[in-house]
Scaffold this motif. Structure first.
Motif, PDB file in Angstrom:
ATOM      1  N   ILE A  44       0.815  -1.217   0.000  1.00 61.33           N
ATOM      2  CA  ILE A  44       0.000   0.000   0.000  1.00 61.33           C
ATOM      3  C   ILE A  44       0.853   1.273   0.000  1.00 61.33           C
ATOM      4  O   ILE A  44       0.612   2.177  -0.777  1.00 61.33           O
ATOM      5  CB  ILE A  44      -0.959   0.005   1.214  1.00 61.33           C
ATOM      6  CG1 ILE A  44      -1.977  -1.123   1.065  1.00 61.33           C
ATOM      7  CG2 ILE A  44      -1.657   1.340   1.365  1.00 61.33           C
ATOM      8  CD1 ILE A  44      -2.861  -1.328   2.266  1.00 61.33           C
ATOM      9  N   GLN A  46       4.756   3.459   1.316  1.00 59.28           N
ATOM     10  CA  GLN A  46       6.151   3.435   1.743  1.00 59.28           C
ATOM     11  C   GLN A  46       6.281   4.301   2.986  1.00 59.28           C
ATOM     12  O   GLN A  46       5.748   5.411   3.026  1.00 59.28           O
ATOM     13  CB  GLN A  46       7.048   3.965   0.631  1.00 59.28           C
ATOM     14  CG  GLN A  46       8.531   3.941   1.003  1.00 59.28           C
ATOM     15  CD  GLN A  46       9.422   4.233  -0.179  1.00 59.28           C
ATOM     16  OE1 GLN A  46       9.568   3.416  -1.078  1.00 59.28           O
ATOM     17  NE2 GLN A  46      10.012   5.411  -0.188  1.00 59.28           N
ATOM     18  N   ARG A  67       7.733   9.526   7.538  1.00 59.16           N
ATOM     19  CA  ARG A  67       6.870   9.907   6.424  1.00 59.16           C
ATOM     20  C   ARG A  67       6.149   8.682   5.896  1.00 59.16           C
ATOM     21  O   ARG A  67       6.733   7.620   5.755  1.00 59.16           O
ATOM     22  CB  ARG A  67       7.725  10.496   5.290  1.00 59.16           C
ATOM     23  CG  ARG A  67       8.060  11.934   5.483  1.00 59.16           C
ATOM     24  CD  ARG A  67       9.123  12.445   4.562  1.00 59.16           C
ATOM     25  NE  ARG A  67       8.983  12.052   3.163  1.00 59.16           N
ATOM     26  CZ  ARG A  67       9.492  12.763   2.164  1.00 59.16           C
ATOM     27  NH1 ARG A  67      10.125  13.877   2.391  1.00 59.16           N
ATOM     28  NH2 ARG A  67       9.378  12.351   0.932  1.00 59.16           N
ATOM     29  N   ALA A  68       4.882   8.836   5.592  1.00 56.75           N
ATOM     30  CA  ALA A  68       4.106   7.743   4.981  1.00 56.75           C
ATOM     31  C   ALA A  68       3.540   8.245   3.657  1.00 56.75           C
ATOM     32  O   ALA A  68       2.918   9.310   3.618  1.00 56.75           O
ATOM     33  CB  ALA A  68       2.987   7.311   5.908  1.00 56.75           C
ATOM     34  N   THR A  69       3.815   7.512   2.586  1.00 53.30           N
ATOM     35  CA  THR A  69       3.370   7.905   1.250  1.00 53.30           C
ATOM     36  C   THR A  69       2.783   6.700   0.546  1.00 53.30           C
ATOM     37  O   THR A  69       3.446   5.671   0.423  1.00 53.30           O
ATOM     38  CB  THR A  69       4.586   8.412   0.419  1.00 53.30           C
ATOM     39  OG1 THR A  69       5.445   9.155   1.262  1.00 53.30           O
ATOM     40  CG2 THR A  69       4.176   9.235  -0.762  1.00 53.30           C
ATOM     41  N   THR A  70       1.564   6.824   0.066  1.00 50.76           N
ATOM     42  CA  THR A  70       0.955   5.703  -0.655  1.00 50.76           C
ATOM     43  C   THR A  70       1.610   5.539  -2.032  1.00 50.76           C
ATOM     44  O   THR A  70       2.100   6.501  -2.612  1.00 50.76           O
ATOM     45  CB  THR A  70      -0.558   5.911  -0.858  1.00 50.76           C
ATOM     46  OG1 THR A  70      -0.804   7.272  -1.143  1.00 50.76           O
ATOM     47  CG2 THR A  70      -1.371   5.476   0.317  1.00 50.76           C
ATOM     48  N   PHE A  71       1.598   4.317  -2.546  1.00 49.26           N
ATOM     49  CA  PHE A  71       2.129   4.051  -3.890  1.00 49.26           C
ATOM     50  C   PHE A  71       1.177   4.663  -4.920  1.00 49.26           C
ATOM     51  O   PHE A  71      -0.018   4.825  -4.640  1.00 49.26           O
ATOM     52  CB  PHE A  71       2.284   2.546  -4.121  1.00 49.26           C
ATOM     53  CG  PHE A  71       3.386   1.943  -3.289  1.00 49.26           C
ATOM     54  CD1 PHE A  71       4.683   2.416  -3.401  1.00 49.26           C
ATOM     55  CD2 PHE A  71       3.140   0.912  -2.397  1.00 49.26           C
ATOM     56  CE1 PHE A  71       5.705   1.877  -2.631  1.00 49.26           C
ATOM     57  CE2 PHE A  71       4.160   0.368  -1.625  1.00 49.26           C
ATOM     58  CZ  PHE A  71       5.452   0.857  -1.744  1.00 49.26           C
ATOM     59  N   ARG A  81      -0.375  11.314   2.530  1.00 49.97           N
ATOM     60  CA  ARG A  81       0.898  12.034   2.621  1.00 49.97           C
ATOM     61  C   ARG A  81       1.033  12.507   4.064  1.00 49.97           C
ATOM     62  O   ARG A  81       0.545  13.575   4.427  1.00 49.97           O
ATOM     63  CB  ARG A  81       0.928  13.254   1.665  1.00 49.97           C
ATOM     64  CG  ARG A  81       0.843  12.921   0.193  1.00 49.97           C
ATOM     65  CD  ARG A  81       2.141  12.308  -0.317  1.00 49.97           C
ATOM     66  NE  ARG A  81       2.096  12.061  -1.747  1.00 49.97           N
ATOM     67  CZ  ARG A  81       1.642  10.950  -2.318  1.00 49.97           C
ATOM     68  NH1 ARG A  81       1.185   9.967  -1.554  1.00 49.97           N
ATOM     69  NH2 ARG A  81       1.656  10.795  -3.620  1.00 49.97           N
ATOM     70  N   ASP A  82       1.658  11.686   4.877  1.00 53.20           N
ATOM     71  CA  ASP A  82       1.771  11.989   6.310  1.00 53.20           C
ATOM     72  C   ASP A  82       3.196  12.361   6.681  1.00 53.20           C
ATOM     73  O   ASP A  82       4.150  11.763   6.182  1.00 53.20           O
ATOM     74  CB  ASP A  82       1.364  10.768   7.152  1.00 53.20           C
ATOM     75  CG  ASP A  82      -0.132  10.499   7.124  1.00 53.20           C
ATOM     76  OD1 ASP A  82      -0.865  11.316   6.548  1.00 53.20           O
ATOM     77  OD2 ASP A  82      -0.547   9.474   7.682  1.00 53.20           O
ATOM     78  N   LEU A  83       3.319  13.321   7.562  1.00 47.36           N
ATOM     79  CA  LEU A  83       4.638  13.709   8.067  1.00 47.36           C
ATOM     80  C   LEU A  83       4.566  13.822   9.584  1.00 47.36           C
ATOM     81  O   LEU A  83       3.758  14.581  10.118  1.00 47.36           O
ATOM     82  CB  LEU A  83       5.052  15.056   7.443  1.00 47.36           C
ATOM     83  CG  LEU A  83       6.388  15.659   7.897  1.00 47.36           C
ATOM     84  CD1 LEU A  83       7.569  14.807   7.449  1.00 47.36           C
ATOM     85  CD2 LEU A  83       6.561  17.070   7.352  1.00 47.36           C
TER      86      LEU A  83
ATOM     87  N   LYS B  80       5.555   1.955  -7.071  1.00 51.63           N
ATOM     88  CA  LYS B  80       6.340   3.195  -7.035  1.00 51.63           C
ATOM     89  C   LYS B  80       5.601   4.236  -6.199  1.00 51.63           C
ATOM     90  O   LYS B  80       4.377   4.317  -6.243  1.00 51.63           O
ATOM     91  CB  LYS B  80       6.489   3.753  -8.452  1.00 51.63           C
ATOM     92  CG  LYS B  80       7.749   3.323  -9.153  1.00 51.63           C
ATOM     93  CD  LYS B  80       7.846   4.069 -10.458  1.00 51.63           C
ATOM     94  CE  LYS B  80       9.044   3.626 -11.269  1.00 51.63           C
ATOM     95  NZ  LYS B  80       9.053   4.244 -12.588  1.00 51.63           N
ATOM     96  N   VAL B  81       6.385   5.037  -5.489  1.00 55.64           N
ATOM     97  CA  VAL B  81       5.785   6.102  -4.689  1.00 55.64           C
ATOM     98  C   VAL B  81       5.280   7.195  -5.619  1.00 55.64           C
ATOM     99  O   VAL B  81       5.939   7.542  -6.593  1.00 55.64           O
ATOM    100  CB  VAL B  81       6.828   6.648  -3.689  1.00 55.64           C
ATOM    101  CG1 VAL B  81       6.323   7.894  -3.001  1.00 55.64           C
ATOM    102  CG2 VAL B  81       7.174   5.598  -2.669  1.00 55.64           C
ATOM    103  N   GLY B  82       4.098   7.711  -5.336  1.00 54.13           N
ATOM    104  CA  GLY B  82       3.511   8.758  -6.173  1.00 54.13           C
ATOM    105  C   GLY B  82       4.239  10.089  -6.049  1.00 54.13           C
ATOM    106  O   GLY B  82       5.337  10.155  -5.491  1.00 54.13           O
ATOM    107  N   LEU B  87       4.893  17.154  -0.396  1.00 48.93           N
ATOM    108  CA  LEU B  87       5.382  16.650   0.892  1.00 48.93           C
ATOM    109  C   LEU B  87       6.820  17.119   1.138  1.00 48.93           C
ATOM    110  O   LEU B  87       7.189  17.444   2.268  1.00 48.93           O
ATOM    111  CB  LEU B  87       5.288  15.121   0.917  1.00 48.93           C
ATOM    112  CG  LEU B  87       5.490  14.444   2.266  1.00 48.93           C
ATOM    113  CD1 LEU B  87       4.375  14.795   3.239  1.00 48.93           C
ATOM    114  CD2 LEU B  87       5.562  12.926   2.119  1.00 48.93           C
ATOM    115  N   LEU B  90       6.626  20.680   2.208  1.00 52.99           N
ATOM    116  CA  LEU B  90       6.116  20.718   3.579  1.00 52.99           C
ATOM    117  C   LEU B  90       7.221  20.341   4.567  1.00 52.99           C
ATOM    118  O   LEU B  90       7.382  20.970   5.615  1.00 52.99           O
ATOM    119  CB  LEU B  90       4.926  19.760   3.710  1.00 52.99           C
ATOM    120  CG  LEU B  90       4.345  19.591   5.107  1.00 52.99           C
ATOM    121  CD1 LEU B  90       3.565  20.823   5.527  1.00 52.99           C
ATOM    122  CD2 LEU B  90       3.450  18.368   5.175  1.00 52.99           C
TER     123      LEU B  90
END
Lengths: 259, 109
Positions: A44, A46, A67-71, A81-83, B80-82, B87, B90
């Motif tokens: 889901i 990274q 950091r959480a970033t969806t694929f 997009r979490d920081l 792959k990361v979008g 971000l 930020l």
């Protein structure tokens, strides 16, 4: 029974006073978050955990960043997009500032905690996006205990514990401030296990995480983290229960380790 | 029995196709397998009672479509990361703001 209690108090006391021997500047851990439903794994997002040096005019701190970033396949479905940041003392990992900026599928929330260690209080700022797009803000002063940390600092503190001195079944608890509420997170040592990961086959400490008095992380050993049984105590694998199925966090790469 | 298998088979096959085009495409395997089993059951009944096989063909067709999507995506879809440009910005601005906030804090060690 008294002896046992005393040993436990001493053990916890020793752990809390531990100095940072594990986490250095420039460390970067990359994880893949997956959703597991009846054995079918779907990647889901990274997740990255980074450390860096931050200098102010008076002192030098360590920035712990998650950091959480969806694929991209998920971005159209549910974009995350979490920081998460915590600015801590590089020697004791005591946090002084915590920031959480989350953007999940159109839902936006910002939290900031400024720790006033001497007065045992936290200045909290909470921001949320309303339905019309405007931002709603709430400021509060919270009274906390002297050892209260945020989620990010607690995760790094777990790595700094002297787990090699613990016996199976030993538990250590920490006060964590999350969403303006102080809760107790309990880490329980379950033993050692060999885990095959992207950074090799490693002997690991198996630790159960539970949140006292909450349904979020129930205390039935269903949320487990595996840390390498070496000086770096790198989290290589984590398993957590979610309402439908299970979530998994697997390490992809680990660079800039201190030891 | 025949009606039940047809309804269950069709619902599962359609659900399989719908799920196979979503990012959680692997879950589509469950309804696809159910649809396939219903199709086999219907085929058995059709041979036994000399029934029409038109509906069974549709169930199998939908199952094959969803299965093809699942196999194709499992092999060719890259993780792959979008786009993280926002971000990154930020991240930078947050650190600058944090330094300002930390200036007025009493830091012991």
């Amino acid at each position: 029974m008294k002896q046992l209690s005393l040993t436990f108090i001493l053990f916890v006391g020793f752990l809390l006073s531990a100095q940072n021997k594990t986490i250095g500047y420039g460390e970067k851990l990359v994880f893949t978050a997956s959703y597991n439903m009846s054995g079918l794994l779907t990647d889901i997002a990274q997740v990255t955990m980074e450390t860096s040096k931050v200098s102010t005019s008076k002192s030098t701190l360590m920035r712990l960043k998650c950091r959480a970033t969806t694929f991209n396949s998920f971005d159209g479905f549910f974009k995350v997009r979490d920081l998460y940041e915590s600015y801590v003392s590089p020697t004791s990992l005591t946090p002084y500032l915590y920031k959480r900026d989350i953007n999940e599928g159109g839902y936006y929330k910002f939290m900031q905690y400024k720790y006033r260690r001497k007065s045992r209080s936290v200045e909290s700022i909470k921001k949320k996006r309303r339905g019309d797009g405007s931002i709603w803000e709430e400021k509060k002063i919270l009274n906390v205990s002297s050892s209260t940390k945020d989620l990010v600092a607690t995760l790094y503190t777990l790595r700094n514990l002297d787990i090699h001195k613990a016996n199976i079944g030993d538990a250590s608890s920490f006060k964590v401030l999350f969403d303006n509420e102080e809760s107790t997170v309990v880490f329980k040592y379950l033993g050692k296990e060999i885990i095959s990961s992207n950074i090799g086959r490693k002997e690991c400490y198996k630790i159960a995480i539970s949140l006292r008095g909450s349904d979020l992380l129930k205390g039935n050993n269903s949320n487990i983290i595996w840390l390498t049984a070496d000086a770096n105590k790198v989290p290589v694998y984590a398993k957590f229960k979610i309402p439908v199925g299970n979530g998994e966090l697997k390490i992809k790469s680990a660079t800039g380790l201190k030891n | 029995m025949k009606k039940l298998l047809i309804i269950l088979g069709f619902i599962s096959a359609i659900l399989g196709v719908v799920l196979s085009v979503t990012p959680l495409f692997k879950i589509a395997l469950f309804p696809t397998i159910i649809a396939f089993l219903c199709g086999l059951g219907l085929l058995y009944l059709a041979k036994k009672k000399q029934l029409k096989t038109k509906l069974i063909q549709y169930i199998f067709l939908l199952s094959i479509v969803s299965l093809s999507f699942v196999i194709y995506k499992s092999i060719f879809q890259e993780t792959k990361v979008g786009n993280t440009e926002e971000l990154e910005k930020l991240d930078e601005s947050s650190e600058e703001d944090a330094i300002k906030e930390l200036e007025d804090l009493e830091i012991d060690d």
